[in-house]
Design a protein around this motif. Sequence first.
Motif, mmCIF file in Angstrom:
data_model
loop_
_atom_site.group_PDB
_atom_site.id
_atom_site.type_symbol
_atom_site.label_atom_id
_atom_site.label_comp_id
_atom_site.label_asym_id
_atom_site.label_seq_id
_atom_site.Cartn_x
_atom_site.Cartn_y
_atom_site.Cartn_z
ATOM 1 N N ILE A 11 25.047 -102.389 -49.332
ATOM 2 C CA ILE A 11 24.248 -102.857 -48.205
ATOM 3 C C ILE A 11 23.512 -104.086 -48.708
ATOM 4 C CG2 ILE A 11 22.332 -102.367 -46.643
ATOM 5 C CD1 ILE A 11 24.464 -99.574 -48.116
ATOM 6 N N GLY A 12 23.810 -105.233 -48.138
ATOM 7 C CA GLY A 12 23.254 -106.465 -48.653
ATOM 8 C C GLY A 12 22.985 -107.472 -47.555
ATOM 9 N N SER A 19 21.518 -109.652 -53.541
ATOM 10 C CA SER A 19 22.745 -109.045 -53.033
ATOM 11 C C SER A 19 23.986 -109.753 -53.562
ATOM 12 C CB SER A 19 22.723 -109.098 -51.504
ATOM 13 O OG SER A 19 23.933 -108.645 -50.963
ATOM 14 N N ARG A 20 23.948 -111.091 -53.598
ATOM 15 C CA ARG A 20 25.138 -111.837 -54.002
ATOM 16 C C ARG A 20 25.492 -111.607 -55.465
ATOM 17 N NH1 ARG A 20 26.881 -114.519 -49.306
ATOM 18 N NH2 ARG A 20 28.843 -114.083 -50.321
ATOM 19 N N ASP A 37 26.317 -105.927 -43.904
ATOM 20 C CA ASP A 37 25.351 -107.023 -43.965
ATOM 21 C C ASP A 37 24.121 -106.719 -43.118
ATOM 22 O OD1 ASP A 37 25.244 -109.938 -45.056
ATOM 23 O OD2 ASP A 37 24.450 -110.089 -43.022
ATOM 24 N N GLU A 38 22.958 -106.913 -43.721
ATOM 25 C CA GLU A 38 21.678 -106.683 -43.055
ATOM 26 C C GLU A 38 21.026 -108.022 -42.706
ATOM 27 O OE1 GLU A 38 19.325 -104.021 -42.537
ATOM 28 O OE2 GLU A 38 20.939 -102.566 -42.765
ATOM 29 N N ASP A 39 20.617 -108.176 -41.462
ATOM 30 C CA ASP A 39 19.829 -109.348 -41.070
ATOM 31 C C ASP A 39 18.367 -108.961 -41.216
ATOM 32 O OD1 ASP A 39 18.877 -111.707 -40.148
ATOM 33 O OD2 ASP A 39 19.817 -111.605 -38.169
ATOM 34 N N TYR A 40 17.910 -108.884 -42.473
ATOM 35 C CA TYR A 40 16.616 -108.275 -42.765
ATOM 36 C C TYR A 40 15.424 -109.106 -42.296
ATOM 37 C CZ TYR A 40 16.576 -111.456 -46.792
ATOM 38 O OH TYR A 40 16.612 -112.563 -47.580
ATOM 39 N N VAL A 58 17.249 -105.060 -49.460
ATOM 40 C CA VAL A 58 18.601 -105.131 -50.016
ATOM 41 C C VAL A 58 18.496 -105.726 -51.419
ATOM 42 C CG1 VAL A 58 19.691 -105.368 -47.770
ATOM 43 C CG2 VAL A 58 19.004 -107.429 -48.996
ATOM 44 N N PRO A 59 19.496 -105.426 -52.262
ATOM 45 C CA PRO A 59 20.695 -104.644 -52.017
ATOM 46 C C PRO A 59 20.477 -103.168 -52.312
ATOM 47 C CG PRO A 59 20.821 -105.600 -54.192
ATOM 48 C CD PRO A 59 19.520 -106.084 -53.603
#
Length: 225
Positions: A11-12, A19-20, A37-40, A58-59
């Motif tokens: 989950i990133g 995350s990357r 993918d999270e649009d945090y 994230v992550p």
Amino acid sequence: MAEKEEGVKLIGSWASPFSRRVEMALKLKGVPYDYLDEDYLVVKSPLLLQLNPVYKKVPVLVHNGKILPESQLILEYIDQTWTNNPILPQSPYDKAMARFWAKFVDEQVTMIGLRSLVKSEKRIDVAIEEVQELIMLLENQITGKKLFGGETIGFLDMVVGTMIPFCLARAWEGMGIDMIPEEKFPELNRWIKNLKEIEIVRECIPDREKHIEHMMKIVGRIKAV
């Protein structure tokens, strides 16, 4: 083609350096994974809040039901679980120092290089100089080396790479600041070029224009606080 490892999920966020770097490690190890993918910046999903109730960030890596937050811990877990293409140095001393510099980047450089820079009440040239003093410490560390990991990409390359040239530098560019000019940081710029030649790195670098726009939203949020 490698069989999909059971239960590997990440989950990133496309824009998150934390995350990357985890994606880089999974790609280096050849571990297939499911990615969410999270649009945090907009909203944190119920899944993220469930999996990481402590930091809500994230992550998060899920492997066979085991839940791991925090990117540096995840990198170490990946390295110990899949032992091909080692990420961390083998020497206890080198391993400890890689952790030391990674902590320095994620804490000191990130804080001074973004939040403190944006909120600084000092003259902008003074604030920039403070950031460059920190970056010069990394310039000294990479001098004479192809990569921080030696001849192959390693733990510190992933941490420094995702945070400085492929994240903070996007914010600095959006702010009109040339923070790491080649004449002042020749070794670091040489290292960045070497890093960009690695396929798994190129696959994990966010789109430049889109990322600058994203980072400027973060800058705006910092200013508003």
